[in-house]
Design a protein around this motif. Structure first.
Motif, PDB file in Angstrom:
ATOM      1  N   VAL A  96     -94.850  17.383  44.059  1.00 39.57           N
ATOM      2  CA  VAL A  96     -95.575  17.919  42.808  1.00 39.57           C
ATOM      3  C   VAL A  96     -94.446  17.988  41.601  1.00 39.57           C
ATOM      4  O   VAL A  96     -93.547  18.356  41.565  1.00 39.57           O
ATOM      5  CB  VAL A  96     -96.126  19.512  43.235  1.00 39.57           C
ATOM      6  CG1 VAL A  96     -96.741  20.055  42.209  1.00 39.57           C
ATOM      7  CG2 VAL A  96     -96.741  19.413  44.545  1.00 39.57           C
ATOM      8  N   GLN A  97     -95.332  17.439  40.596  1.00 36.01           N
ATOM      9  CA  GLN A  97     -94.682  17.512  39.339  1.00 36.01           C
ATOM     10  C   GLN A  97     -95.094  18.437  38.319  1.00 36.01           C
ATOM     11  O   GLN A  97     -94.491  19.041  37.652  1.00 36.01           O
ATOM     12  CB  GLN A  97     -94.403  16.173  38.660  1.00 36.01           C
ATOM     13  CG  GLN A  97     -93.656  15.106  39.386  1.00 36.01           C
ATOM     14  CD  GLN A  97     -93.444  13.885  38.673  1.00 36.01           C
ATOM     15  OE1 GLN A  97     -94.610  13.198  38.151  1.00 36.01           O
ATOM     16  NE2 GLN A  97     -92.535  13.141  38.890  1.00 36.01           N
ATOM     17  N   ASP A  98     -96.493  18.717  38.452  1.00 37.53           N
ATOM     18  CA  ASP A  98     -97.182  19.566  37.559  1.00 37.53           C
ATOM     19  C   ASP A  98     -98.421  20.184  38.109  1.00 37.53           C
ATOM     20  O   ASP A  98     -99.252  19.104  39.003  1.00 37.53           O
ATOM     21  CB  ASP A  98     -97.305  18.839  36.030  1.00 37.53           C
ATOM     22  CG  ASP A  98     -97.936  19.844  35.169  1.00 37.53           C
ATOM     23  OD1 ASP A  98     -97.754  21.031  35.440  1.00 37.53           O
ATOM     24  OD2 ASP A  98     -98.623  19.338  34.186  1.00 37.53           O
ATOM     25  N   VAL A  99     -98.772  21.356  38.133  1.00 34.74           N
ATOM     26  CA  VAL A  99    -100.047  22.051  38.671  1.00 34.74           C
ATOM     27  C   VAL A  99    -101.226  21.996  37.373  1.00 34.74           C
ATOM     28  O   VAL A  99    -100.520  22.658  36.541  1.00 34.74           O
ATOM     29  CB  VAL A  99    -100.025  23.409  39.487  1.00 34.74           C
ATOM     30  CG1 VAL A  99    -101.126  23.923  39.776  1.00 34.74           C
ATOM     31  CG2 VAL A  99     -98.810  23.137  40.700  1.00 34.74           C
ATOM     32  N   LEU A 100    -102.121  21.552  37.588  1.00 37.32           N
ATOM     33  CA  LEU A 100    -103.135  21.747  36.618  1.00 37.32           C
ATOM     34  C   LEU A 100    -104.188  22.746  36.616  1.00 37.32           C
ATOM     35  O   LEU A 100    -104.252  23.304  37.761  1.00 37.32           O
ATOM     36  CB  LEU A 100    -103.863  20.454  36.625  1.00 37.32           C
ATOM     37  CG  LEU A 100    -103.208  19.106  36.598  1.00 37.32           C
ATOM     38  CD1 LEU A 100    -104.002  17.695  36.750  1.00 37.32           C
ATOM     39  CD2 LEU A 100    -102.608  19.063  35.189  1.00 37.32           C
ATOM     40  N   PRO A 101    -104.965  23.236  35.453  1.00 38.93           N
ATOM     41  CA  PRO A 101    -105.604  24.227  35.508  1.00 38.93           C
ATOM     42  C   PRO A 101    -106.793  24.548  36.592  1.00 38.93           C
ATOM     43  O   PRO A 101    -107.010  25.476  37.042  1.00 38.93           O
ATOM     44  CB  PRO A 101    -106.208  24.421  34.260  1.00 38.93           C
ATOM     45  CG  PRO A 101    -105.132  23.736  33.209  1.00 38.93           C
ATOM     46  CD  PRO A 101    -104.676  22.650  34.127  1.00 38.93           C
TER      47      PRO A 101
ATOM     48  N   LEU B 211    -107.572   9.088  37.484  1.00 41.04           N
ATOM     49  CA  LEU B 211    -107.936   9.828  36.565  1.00 41.04           C
ATOM     50  C   LEU B 211    -107.248  11.281  36.390  1.00 41.04           C
ATOM     51  O   LEU B 211    -107.526  12.261  36.832  1.00 41.04           O
ATOM     52  CB  LEU B 211    -109.667  10.166  36.783  1.00 41.04           C
ATOM     53  CG  LEU B 211    -110.274   8.946  36.892  1.00 41.04           C
ATOM     54  CD1 LEU B 211    -111.459   9.144  37.650  1.00 41.04           C
ATOM     55  CD2 LEU B 211    -110.456   7.886  35.729  1.00 41.04           C
ATOM     56  N   SER B 212    -106.219  11.343  35.510  1.00 41.96           N
ATOM     57  CA  SER B 212    -105.154  12.287  35.598  1.00 41.96           C
ATOM     58  C   SER B 212    -105.947  13.627  34.437  1.00 41.96           C
ATOM     59  O   SER B 212    -105.373  14.510  34.236  1.00 41.96           O
ATOM     60  CB  SER B 212    -104.001  11.939  34.849  1.00 41.96           C
ATOM     61  OG  SER B 212    -104.002  11.068  33.900  1.00 41.96           O
ATOM     62  N   ASP B 213    -106.966  12.974  33.440  1.00 36.68           N
ATOM     63  CA  ASP B 213    -107.462  14.202  32.738  1.00 36.68           C
ATOM     64  C   ASP B 213    -108.378  15.261  33.358  1.00 36.68           C
ATOM     65  O   ASP B 213    -109.470  14.918  33.681  1.00 36.68           O
ATOM     66  CB  ASP B 213    -108.041  13.687  31.583  1.00 36.68           C
ATOM     67  CG  ASP B 213    -108.562  14.482  30.546  1.00 36.68           C
ATOM     68  OD1 ASP B 213    -108.809  15.701  30.608  1.00 36.68           O
ATOM     69  OD2 ASP B 213    -108.837  14.150  29.264  1.00 36.68           O
ATOM     70  N   HIS B 214    -107.682  16.633  33.784  1.00 37.67           N
ATOM     71  CA  HIS B 214    -108.440  17.437  34.459  1.00 37.67           C
ATOM     72  C   HIS B 214    -109.682  17.936  33.619  1.00 37.67           C
ATOM     73  O   HIS B 214    -110.613  18.320  34.371  1.00 37.67           O
ATOM     74  CB  HIS B 214    -107.652  18.619  34.918  1.00 37.67           C
ATOM     75  CG  HIS B 214    -107.136  19.522  33.847  1.00 37.67           C
ATOM     76  ND1 HIS B 214    -106.081  19.143  32.995  1.00 37.67           N
ATOM     77  CD2 HIS B 214    -107.745  20.613  33.195  1.00 37.67           C
ATOM     78  CE1 HIS B 214    -105.897  20.030  32.216  1.00 37.67           C
ATOM     79  NE2 HIS B 214    -106.627  20.713  32.339  1.00 37.67           N
TER      80      HIS B 214
END
Length: 150
Positions: free
Chosen positions: A72-77, A124-127
């Motif tokens: 894990v590098q970053d947790v998204l909202p 698709l990385s844009d949450h």
């Protein structure tokens, strides 16, 4: 390979008993291109294929095993997260070159009543533009839309 909305068959490949699904299915990659969302199941995963399809402009949403994409590098909202995947096998004797690492977005969820966690990776990385719940509804696993794990 079939188109999801019309179910039209675009192409099919048949291999021999000892041939890998992953290798035989490489021939189908010619049918996807810029802007296509390619859904795939566990047996078709491959880091080299991931890079090759991204280079073609294809968007990816793949079901993968739980042991993949754990860095894990970053947790998204929305509860999804970005993770790094690296190739593990390298064989100089076979002349194979290890594929470069990739950062993927991971969406995990459970199907109601099931103990197992379903894990998807996507390009698709844009949450905000592509919410995890909407991508889970498209999951190639055949499961219904679910609540992502937080």
């Amino acid at each position: 390979m079939a188109e999801c909305s019309s179910h039209a068959v675009l192409d099919a490949v048949i291999g021999g008993f000892k041939e890998s699904e992953r290798i035989v299915s490489d021939a189908l990659d010619a049918h996807v291109g810029r802007g296509t969302l390619l859904l795939a199941v566990r047996g078709l995963w491959g880091l080299a294929r991931w890079h090759r399809l991204l280079d073609q402009g294809t968007h990816l949403l793949w079901l993968i095993e739980r042991r993949k994409a754990r860095r894990v590098q970053d947790v998204l909202p929305d509860g999804s997260y970005l993770a790094r995947i690296e190739a593990k096998k390298h064989s100089k004797a076979a002349g194979k070159v290890k594929a470069p690492p990739a950062v993927v977005r991971v969406i995990e969820y459970r199907v109601d009543g099931q103990p197992d966690i379903v894990r998807l990776i996507t390009s698709l990385s844009d949450h905000e533009k592509y919410p995890a719940v909407e991508l889970a509804a498209l999951a190639p696993s055949g499961f219904s839309p679910l609540r992502p794990q937080t």
